[in-house]
Design an enzyme around this catalytic site. Structure first.
Site, PDB file in Angstrom:
ATOM      1  N   GLU A  19       0.829  -1.167  -0.070  1.00 20.62           N
ATOM      2  CA  GLU A  19       0.347   0.136  -0.351  1.00 20.62           C
ATOM      3  C   GLU A  19       1.104   1.566   0.120  1.00 20.62           C
ATOM      4  O   GLU A  19       1.560   1.784   1.395  1.00 20.62           O
ATOM      5  CB  GLU A  19      -0.724   0.072   1.214  1.00 20.62           C
TER       6      GLU A  19
ATOM      7  N   CYS B 229      -1.640   9.779   2.103  1.00 21.75           N
ATOM      8  CA  CYS B 229      -1.500   8.226   0.930  1.00 21.75           C
ATOM      9  C   CYS B 229      -2.722   8.708  -0.206  1.00 21.75           C
ATOM     10  O   CYS B 229      -2.323   9.414  -1.223  1.00 21.75           O
ATOM     11  CB  CYS B 229      -1.902   7.416   1.120  1.00 21.75           C
TER      12      CYS B 229
END
Ligand code: NAD
Length: 465
Positions: A212, A246
């Site tokens: 991720e 993110c």
């Protein structure tokens, strides 16, 4: 300080033995385990919030909603659905009288790394599917959020025996020592740069990976939209956690003739929501995690300005924070357009034709998130069909991550694999195909495949035709 050299192989060995016991647990037993974890998280919620304030000065509201509630609702979702997900899936067989099933079995020994920006959520959110799928796990919290690392360890040690879930706190030395061990699956949240190292290390043992990672998430604003209405969504997504997300919008593309209005509206909205009597309300804005990152962001800002960018709002630095900042006239060769910003600085870029934007997006690695504000389905379809990204939100930012029925993850440089909901369960499971063959003699054609082959090739070729 734990003696990693001796303790780590010992715990790994313990978990190796325990994995088949855990594998045999029923859905009810796994849900029970998750409920115990949820109860402990709830009991420790004030301490978790305090730790997040120590590490990031994270607003208590954000800590409660995005770090704690997100994990608890994932546990609830697993409690509702796990039994059904664990059921073997019967599929049609090609062989007469045979049966075929797909069994979801745990991958086995899993390793989970967390990043520092959501240090609690990013450790526990993947733990839910890991446990739901019946794995044993070692967790490595982020050393850059030490208070959260400590409370996370306390929670894990209270709820689990180390033969099922163990924590190893520490920095790169611990992180790399863990990579020496032959885990079955590694789930990593962090930078693309370290993600590459993780994948390389996983290759030694052929462990599967979920990565991720980060990237530059662009926002495209179609000229037809009402700018005033959409600005709150973009500001919320950009400045929450001081842009250290993110999925935060990295930069925005607006039609050339709308730049002025958009920059003004963003500035006014920031002023109304992050300032009181001209002073920044610090309790609404996290600090930048550490001095190194503060200096990195300062450097990006100075570099952009030295190359011609205009600071439209913000730019000031106070008490470990950078004021919500808006830039225009940013040149493509500015460093801020070369790397993930991961901070509260929003470059506004302009376009005359949407194809230019698509070209610029495709010239960069595929982003984790892509955001399109448009009421025109043709515009949305055009962008969707000509680009690729981990996920997409139309007329919003970030919130696609909260959808339990959508996979969350990146693509290539923004990540590999996905999680949340059933996608997490699948990510931490091995889909094992099982054939139950019919009794010998049920299928008269069975021996056709056996030697001797003499005279059979012609018959086979007839079939292929
Ligand atoms: P990082 O890569 O520096 O660290 C992440 C983890 O890896 C930490 O636990 C760290 O101890 C460990 N680590 C560091 N160096 C290592 C090495 N050489 N070998 C093995 N492990 C190592 O990332 P970060 O600075 O903590 O997080 C910021 C990045 O994470 C940003 O790029 C952001 O976009 C990304 N991120 C992605 C997601 C997502 O869900 N896709 C979520 C949050 C953050």
């Amino acid at each position: 300080m734990v003696d990693v050299e001796t303790k780590l192989p010992e715990v790994f060995q313990l978990q190796k033995q325990q994995q088949y016991v855990v594998k045999m647990t029923s859905a009810e037993e796994r849900i029970d385990k998750l409920q115990k974890l949820k109860a402990e998280i709830l009991a420790q919620a004030p301490a978790i919030i305090e730790a997040l304030q120590q590490d990031l000065d994270k607003p208590a509201f954000e800590a409660a909603s995005s770090e704690i509630l997100s994990v608890m609702s994932e546990i609830d979702y697993y409690a509702e659905n796990l039994k059904q997900w664990m059921e073997p899936v019967e599929v049609p067989s090609r062989s007469k009288g045979a049966q075929t099933k797909i069994i979801s079995e745990p991958k086995g020994q899993c390793l989970i790394y967390s990043a520092w920006n959501y240090p609690f959520m990013l450790l526990f959110l993947p733990l839910v599917p890991a446990l739901g799928a019946g794995n044993v796990c070692i967790l490595k919290p982020s050393e850059m959020a030490p208070a959260t690392s400590a409370i996370s360890t306390k929670i894990i040690q209270k709820v689990f025996d180390e033969s099922e879930v163990a924590v190893f706190e520490g920095g790169v030395d611990v992180a790399t020592a863990l990579l020496e061990l032959p885990f079955n699956h590694i789930f990593f949240t962090g930078s693309t740069h370290v993600g590459r190292e993780i994948m390389q290390a996983a290759g030694k043992h052929l462990a599967s990976v979920t990565l991720e990672l980060g990237g530059k998430c662009p926002v495209i604003i179609d000229e037809q939209v009402d700018l005033e209405k959409i600005v709150p969504r973009i500001v919320f997504g950009k400045y929450m956690n001081s842009g250290q997300i993110c999925l935060a919008p990295d930069h925005v593309y607006v039609k050339e003739n709308q730049q002025e209005e958009f920059a003004r509206l963003v500035g006014e909205y920031i002023q109304r929501n992050y300032f009181e009597n001209g002073k920044l309300t610090k309790e609404d804005l996290s600090k930048i995690v550490n001095e190194r990152n503060l200096q990195r962001l300062k450097g990006l800002l100075e570099d952009a300005v030295s190359k011609g960018a205009t600071v439209r709002y913000g730019g000031e630095i106070e008490d470990g924070r950078i004021y919500p900042t808006v830039l225009t006239d940013v040149l493509p060769d500015a460093k801020i357009m070369q790397e993930e910003i991961f901070g509260p600085i929003l470059p506004i870029l302009t376009y005359t034709d949407l194809d230019e934007v698509i070209e610029q997006i495709n010239a960069r690695p595929k982003p984790l998130g892509l955001y399109i504000f448009s009421e025109d389905q043709r515009v949305v379809d055009n962008v969707l069909s000509k680009t690729s990204s981990g996920g997409v939100a139309v007329n919003d930012v970030i919130r696609h991550m909260l959808e339990p029925n959508l996979p969350f993850g990146g693509v290539n440089e923004s990540g590999i694999g996905r999680y949340t909901g059933i996608f997490g369960f699948k990510e931490f499971s091995h889909e094992r195909g099982v054939l139950y063959q019919a009794p010998v003699g049920t299928n008269p054609l069975e021996t056709f495949a056996h030697a001797p082959y003499k005279g059979k090739l012609e018959m086979l070729m007839q079939k292929i035709k």
